[in-house]
Design an enzyme around this catalytic site. Structure first.
Site, PDB file in Angstrom:
ATOM      1  CD  GLU A  25      40.738  31.839  -3.676  1.00  0.00           C
ATOM      2  OE1 GLU A  25      40.322  30.661  -3.702  1.00  0.00           O
ATOM      3  OE2 GLU A  25      41.567  32.290  -4.471  1.00  0.00           O
ATOM      4  CB  VAL A  26      33.998  33.683   0.540  1.00  0.00           C
ATOM      5  CG1 VAL A  26      32.679  33.207   1.128  1.00  0.00           C
ATOM      6  CG2 VAL A  26      34.906  34.201   1.636  1.00  0.00           C
ATOM      7  CG  ASP A  63      37.562  44.415  12.399  1.00  0.00           C
ATOM      8  OD1 ASP A  63      37.685  45.649  12.269  1.00  0.00           O
ATOM      9  OD2 ASP A  63      37.686  43.622  11.454  1.00  0.00           O
TER      10      ASP A  63
END
Length: 544
Positions: free
Chosen positions: A38-39, A155
């Site tokens: 979570e940020v 990525d």
């Protein structure tokens, strides 16, 4: 040299300070959430700076600290460049309650107002060509630094490119990054040749190069340059240019855009493991120039160099920065001259999606990902950590894998060419907002054995032949892990290549994919090496 000398840096400051307490930060709001963590947006109490706190979730605490987080922390603390995301410090939250025995860990980043994917979703944002050139120069400078220090990002995508309101672009999300053993790219020589095998369980599908789709293990930094080409085209179109809903469909879209592989434009393609049983993909020249005809010949030329099928001839970051595209009008804007926009993180983008016009359906496919309650949301039932580590797969899974192999070799050529070209022949064709609403296509799931061409487990005759053809030892596959001390054997395993797809700089989302799209690799015990990291930035291409 005594141990005490390691405690101070060259300026006399403390080199290792340990983790900061989470109490040193004032939480201002939530930016996003996903399977990786979570940020939160927060303010540092000691200096008032705005930061992003990325909470590291421990889905399987008995397995210890996530290996993907360890990789990212180690690399980010060694890297130092204007266009590379900086990890400021680590913060720890210790709970006094009895129900929580282990502390929560947070990665502390400087706050960035946007990621590129979010800006492109904002209907109020329209990039000028000078702005695109500015962002491209910064992206290429960051990759030039990474590849020059022998680091693969693995990525590369729009969601992993952060942009501040000061116009600075930074490459983020190093959960799949690793050092490579070969010499760094040289001017005029592409990315060179790889000398060892690496895992193919990397790169989000929409940005995955054709050699990875065809299971090339000896890849180079050219895989990152393909992603740059996809991002470049995405900035022009405002949407992903190759949004496949499966690995097969992804290859179809690529070959429709840049042409089908031949021994002239992609030597050795038919010998790659993913092409077993496939004699040809038809004979189409591609329509890249038609799709991007409004962008001019110089932009098309650079796109062509970045999206070459032959990874050996794909342009490297050094040569891409010298391309005439950046020296022809309009010249690149300075970062400080770029406009500022309202914040565009995960929760902000939900509002933007509601403003977009109706678009075609989202990609189909199986679903593998973490649900909100932490469980696996998959069409094939529950999926546990033990399953992801099991080197065997069921006969049913092998049967489905063989069906996928048959799809490569038996599907009528006209049918896939027609379907793949439908997405690309119309420059104004819109993609579904649900492409992003449901998240980008996933990073590969936890490794399972690849079963396109064989029902046997581990090394088959095909694998041995492939290793011999390309001159490498059997089983020499990528298993890079940070070089931490201790005798914990579990840390020598490459478990973290792709359990989730991060949706941006600080966060990620659950995704939909088929777990038959990917192969099982055999972990080894390779240790990391720390390259010589020095910042080398050439700001010459910017407009004076």
């Amino acid at each position: 040299m005594g141990i005490a000398s390691l405690e101070r840096d060259t300026k006399g400051g403390t080199r290792f300070t340990g983790c900061t307490s989470i109490r040193e930060f004032e939480f201002l709001g939530k930016l996003g959430e996903g399977t990786f963590g979570e940020v939160y947006k927060a303010r540092a109490k000691r200096d008032g700076s705005i930061v992003a706190l990325k909470k590291i979730l421990m889905h399987n605490e008995r397995d210890g600290f996530p290996i993907t987080a360890l990789r990212e922390i180690k690399l980010l603390k060694m890297l130092s460049h204007t266009n590379i995301m900086q990890l400021r410090e680590m913060a720890v939250e210790r709970s006094k309650g009895e129900g929580r025995k282990k502390p929560s860990m947070y990665m502390v980043f400087p706050y960035m107002e946007h990621d590129l994917s979010g800006l492109l979703e904002n209907p109020e944002v329209h990039f000028s060509e000078a702005q695109i050139k500015c962002y491209m120069i910064q992206l290429l400078e960051g990759l030039k630094y990474l590849h020059g220090n022998c680091i693969l990002h693995r990525d590369m995508k729009a969601a992993n490119l952060l942009i501040s309101n000061q116009g600075i672009l930074q490459i983020a999300d190093f959960g799949l990054a690793r050092p490579f053993d070969e010499a760094p790219p040289q001017p005029g020589k592409g990315a060179g040749e790889a000398k060892r095998d690496y895992t193919t369980l990397v790169v989000t599908r929409w940005y995955r190069p054709p050699e990875l789709l065809l299971q090339l293990r000896r890849y180079t930094s050219a895989i990152d340059m393909w992603g740059v080409g996809c991002v470049f085209g995405e900035m022009f179109k405002g949407k992903p240019i190759l949004a496949g809903n499966s690995d097969l469909n992804q290859a179809q879209l690529i070959f429709s855009l840049v042409g089908t592989p031949t021994e002239e434009n992609m030597p050795g393609w038919s010998s790659l493991p993913g092409c077993e049983g496939v004699k040809h993909f038809g004979n189409r020249p591609g329509n890249l120039a038609e799709v991007f005809k409004d962008q001019g010949p110089m932009a098309i030329s650079l796109l062509t160099e970045l999206l070459k099928l032959d990874w050996r001839k794909r342009v490297n970051a050094i040569d891409a920065l010298k391309h005439p595209y950046f020296s022809t009008p309009p010249l690149p804007a300075r970062p400080g001259d770029l406009p500022s926009f309202e914040d565009s993180h995960e929760l902000d983008r939900r509002r933007f999606r509601g403003q977009r016009a109706a678009m075609p359906p989202a990609p189909a496919g199986g679903s593998v990902g973490m649900s909100r309650n932490g469980g696996w949301s998959t069409n094939s039932g529950s999926r546990t950590g033990a399953e992801t580590r099991n080197p065997r797969i069921s006969s049913a899974a092998r049967s489905q894998g063989n069906q996928l192999r048959d799809a490569w070799s038996n599907e009528p050529q006209q049918a896939w060419q027609r379907r793949g070209n439908e997405e690309l022949k119309d420059p104004n064709h819109s993609f579904s907002s649900r492409h992003r609403d449901g998240g980008l296509p996933p990073k590969p799931p936890a490794p399972i054995q690849h079963s396109w061409a064989s029902g046997h487990s581990d090394k088959t005759g095909r694998d041995r032949g492939y290793g011999a053809r390309y001159g490498g030892p059997e089983g020499s596959v990528d298993s890079y892990v940070p070089n931490y001390g201790g005798s914990d054997r579990n840390r020598d395993r490459d478990q973290g290549t792709a359990i989730s797809d991060r949706r941006g700089s600080y966060y990620d989302k659950s995704h939909q994919t088929s777990k038959l799209d990917y192969s099982r690799e055999i972990p080894s015990r390779r240790r990391s090496r720390s390259p010589n990291y020095r910042e080398r930035v050439d700001r010459g291409p910017y407009r004076r």
